[in-house]
Design a protein around this motif. Structure first.
Motif, short mmCIF file in Angstrom:
data_model
loop_
_atom_site.label_atom_id
_atom_site.label_comp_id
_atom_site.label_asym_id
_atom_site.label_seq_id
_atom_site.Cartn_x
_atom_site.Cartn_y
_atom_site.Cartn_z
N LEU A 185 -8.65 26.59 44.42
CA LEU A 185 -7.71 26.66 45.77
C LEU A 185 -7.54 25.08 46.04
O LEU A 185 -6.48 24.31 46.37
CB LEU A 185 -8.23 27.36 46.93
N LEU B 209 -4.28 23.72 42.81
CA LEU B 209 -3.13 24.10 43.59
C LEU B 209 -2.59 23.06 44.73
O LEU B 209 -1.73 23.41 45.44
CB LEU B 209 -3.47 25.53 44.32
N HIS B 210 -3.76 22.13 44.92
CA HIS B 210 -3.28 20.75 45.74
C HIS B 210 -3.28 21.47 47.06
O HIS B 210 -2.26 21.19 47.85
CB HIS B 210 -2.06 20.25 45.41
N SER B 211 -3.98 22.64 47.33
CA SER B 211 -4.01 23.14 48.81
C SER B 211 -4.57 22.18 49.85
O SER B 211 -5.60 21.41 49.77
CB SER B 211 -4.63 24.35 48.90
N HIS B 212 -4.11 22.19 51.10
CA HIS B 212 -4.82 21.43 52.21
C HIS B 212 -4.31 21.99 53.65
O HIS B 212 -3.30 22.75 53.64
CB HIS B 212 -4.31 20.04 52.10
N TRP C 110 -2.13 26.61 56.12
CA TRP C 110 -2.59 25.71 54.96
C TRP C 110 -1.20 25.86 53.97
O TRP C 110 -0.36 26.72 54.16
CB TRP C 110 -3.84 26.57 54.24
N THR C 111 -1.24 25.06 53.00
CA THR C 111 -0.15 24.97 51.93
C THR C 111 -0.56 24.82 50.84
O THR C 111 -2.04 23.99 50.54
CB THR C 111 0.95 23.71 52.47
N CYS C 112 -0.25 25.23 49.53
CA CYS C 112 -0.28 24.98 48.42
C CYS C 112 1.02 24.80 47.41
O CYS C 112 1.76 25.18 47.76
CB CYS C 112 -1.16 26.01 47.54
N THR C 113 0.62 24.31 46.25
CA THR C 113 2.01 23.62 45.49
C THR C 113 1.94 24.93 44.73
O THR C 113 1.32 25.35 43.78
CB THR C 113 1.38 22.60 44.85
N ARG D 134 6.50 25.06 47.90
CA ARG D 134 5.07 25.27 48.51
C ARG D 134 5.00 26.70 49.05
O ARG D 134 5.97 27.60 49.20
CB ARG D 134 5.16 24.34 49.54
#
Length: 78
Positions: free
Chosen positions: A24, A28-31, A41-44, A50
């Protein structure tokens, strides 16, 4: 934040596999977001798309789950 959860209309049930924390945060570059979207939160998905989500506790099972809020391009989400 006032977003309605995403509604999926599909003839087949959606099945999600558990996502390891390292995946995660890694691939997925989540932050976690700040400002108006604080708490979400968001992920790629790919270069421009997104998924916006939050962690929520399932009231029936007590387990932490991922609630999908919306998805779209970078400009649509932010």
């Amino acid at each position: 934040m006032n977003l309605d959860p995403v509604v999926f209309i599909s003839p087949m049930p959606l099945v999600f596999r558990p996502i390891p924390v390292y995946e995660l945060a890694g691939s997925l570059h989540s932050h976690k977001l700040k400002g108006e979207l604080a708490g979400a939160w968001t992920c790629t998905v790919d270069y421009d798309n997104r998924i916006l989500f939050e962690f929520a506790q399932n009231p029936e099972s007590g387990e932490e789950e991922i609630l999908l809020l919306t998805m779209g391009t970078h400009n649509e989400i932010y």
